[in-house]
Write a protein that holds these residues in place. Structure first.
Motif, short mmCIF file in Angstrom:
data_model
loop_
_atom_site.label_atom_id
_atom_site.label_comp_id
_atom_site.label_asym_id
_atom_site.label_seq_id
_atom_site.Cartn_x
_atom_site.Cartn_y
_atom_site.Cartn_z
N ARG A 12 0.86 -1.20 0.00
CA ARG A 12 0.00 0.00 0.00
C ARG A 12 0.89 1.24 0.00
O ARG A 12 2.12 1.14 0.09
N LEU A 14 3.10 4.50 -0.61
CA LEU A 14 4.17 4.86 -1.54
C LEU A 14 4.83 3.62 -2.17
O LEU A 14 5.18 3.64 -3.36
N ARG A 34 3.34 -7.86 4.39
CA ARG A 34 3.09 -8.68 5.60
C ARG A 34 1.75 -9.37 5.48
O ARG A 34 1.59 -10.50 5.90
N GLN A 38 -2.74 -8.24 0.56
CA GLN A 38 -2.18 -7.18 -0.28
C GLN A 38 -1.52 -7.72 -1.55
O GLN A 38 -1.09 -6.95 -2.41
N VAL A 54 9.56 -6.59 8.46
CA VAL A 54 10.90 -6.01 8.65
C VAL A 54 11.26 -5.81 10.13
O VAL A 54 12.40 -5.52 10.45
N ASN A 85 11.53 0.84 1.91
CA ASN A 85 10.42 1.80 1.97
C ASN A 85 9.56 1.62 3.22
O ASN A 85 9.00 2.60 3.73
N TYR A 154 9.62 9.03 15.60
CA TYR A 154 9.78 9.15 14.15
C TYR A 154 11.05 9.93 13.79
O TYR A 154 11.88 9.47 13.00
N VAL A 186 3.37 13.05 1.27
CA VAL A 186 2.61 12.27 0.29
C VAL A 186 1.27 11.80 0.89
O VAL A 186 1.21 11.36 2.04
N THR A 188 -0.82 9.43 1.67
CA THR A 188 -0.97 7.99 1.97
C THR A 188 -1.61 7.89 3.36
O THR A 188 -1.94 8.92 3.97
#
Ligand code: NDP
Length: 231
Positions: A12, A14, A34, A38, A54, A85, A154, A186, A188
Motif C-alpha cells: 500500500r 508509496l 506482511r 495485499q 521487517v 520503503n 519518528y 505524500v 498515503t
C-alpha cells in the motif's frame, strides 16, 4: 535497461505506487508485504510478491536465504536495487507520552530494518549490476532542520537511518551506492488526506532518481526532486 528491484512495504501507500511506476517502466519488481491480502494488487501489476515483516529478524533472514539460493545452480538471485520503503509513524509525539516499546518499534522498523535487510540481501545485491540501496527517510529526520521538535520516535529513528545509511555508503564505497531520500509529503495513510503530493507523483520522481543513481549520490540525503537536504 530493465532491472530487478526489491521494494519493502509494497502492499500500500508509496511502496505500491513505486511498484506501479517501476513495473510500467518494464522492470522486474519484487514487492514485499506482511498481509497476504495485499498480494493481489501487486500481482495485478505483474510484480512478484514475497512475505516480509521487517521488524522480525528471522523473517528478514528467511527472505535473504531464499534469494541467496534462488539463482541458477544455487547461486544468489541478482537484485539490482533495494528500496527500503517500509516505515511507521507514531502517535507518541510528546515527551510525557513516550514508552520504551513505541521507541523500539519505530527504531526497529525505520532504522534497524533497512540495515538488516541490506545485510540479508547482500549476496543478491553483490550479484546485481546496479548495486543500489535507496532508503526512504523523512525530512523530519534532519537534525539541522529540526525547529519543531517532538515526534521523538519518528524523528529519532529517521535521523538514525540517515546516519546508518551514511556509514554503509562509506564502508561500501566503490561496491554499493547507498543513499536516503525524503519522498515529499505524500497523500498515503501515513501522510494523511491533507498531504499535497499524490503517491504516483512522488513514486515517479523516485523512479527518476533510481534510474540515474550511482556513486556520485552515495552517502547523500536527497529530496525527492533530487536536491540535497541538510543533515
Ligand atoms: P504507509 O503508512 O501508507 O505505508 C507504510 C508501509 O510500510 C506499508 O506497506 C506497511 O505494511 C509497511 N510496514 C510498516 N511496518 C512494517 C513491518 N514491520 N514490516 C513490513 N512492512 C511494514 O506509509 P507511506 O507509504 O506514506 O510511507 C512509505 C515510506 O515513506 C515510509 O518509510 C515513511 O516513513 C516515508 N515517508 C512518508 C511520508 C509521507 O508523507 N507519506 C513523508 C516522509 C517519509 P502494512 O500494510 O503491512 O502495515
Amino acid at each position: 535497461m530493465p532491472h530487478t528491484i526489491l521494494i519493502t512495504g509494497a502492499g500500500r501507500g508509496l511502496g505500491l505506487a513505486l511498484a506501479h511506476v517501476l513495473t510500467h517502466e518494464g522492470h522486474t519488481v519484487i514487492g514485499t508485504i506482511r498481509d497476504p491480502k495485499q498480494a493481489e494488487a501487486l500481482k495485478t501489476l505483474g510484480a512478484e510478491v514475497e512475505t516480509l515483516d521487517v521488524a522480525d529478524e528471522k523473517s528478514i533472514e528467511a527472505l535473504g536465504a531464499k534469494l541467496a539460493n534462488a539463482g541458477p545452480a544455487g547461486v544468489a538471485r541478482p537484485i539490482d536495487i533495494l528500496v527500503n520503503n517500509a516505515g511507521v509513524s507514531s502517535r507518541q509525539n510528546k515527551l510525557t507520552e513516550l514508552t520504551q516499546a513505541e521507541l523500539r518499534r519505530a527504531f526497529d522498523v525505520n532504522a534497524f530494518a533497512p540495515l538488516l535487510v541490506a545485510k540479508a540481501l547482500w549476496p543478491s545485491l553483490r550479484a546485481g549490476e546496479r548495486k543500489v540501496v535507496m532508503n526512504i527517510t523523512s525530512q523530519l529526520g534532519s537534525i539541522a532542520n529540526n525547529t519543531g521538535g517532538s515526534s521523538y520516535p519518528y524523528r529519532g529513528s529517521k535521523a538514525a537511518l540517515n546516519q546508518l545509511t551514511r556509514s554503509m555508503a562509506a564502508e561500501l564505497r566503490g561496491q554499493c551506492t547507498c543513499f536516503v531520500v525524503h519522498p515529499g509529503w505524500v497523500r498515503t495513510d501515513m501522510g494523511g488526506p491533507g498531504a499535497p503530493i499524490e503517491p504516483q507523483e512522488s513514486a515517479a520522481a523516485l523512479a527518476k532518481l533510481l534510474a540515474k543513481a550511482g556513486p556520485p549520490v552515495s552517502g547523500k540525503f536527497l529530496n525527492y526532486d533530487g536536491t540535497e537536504l541538510p543533515w
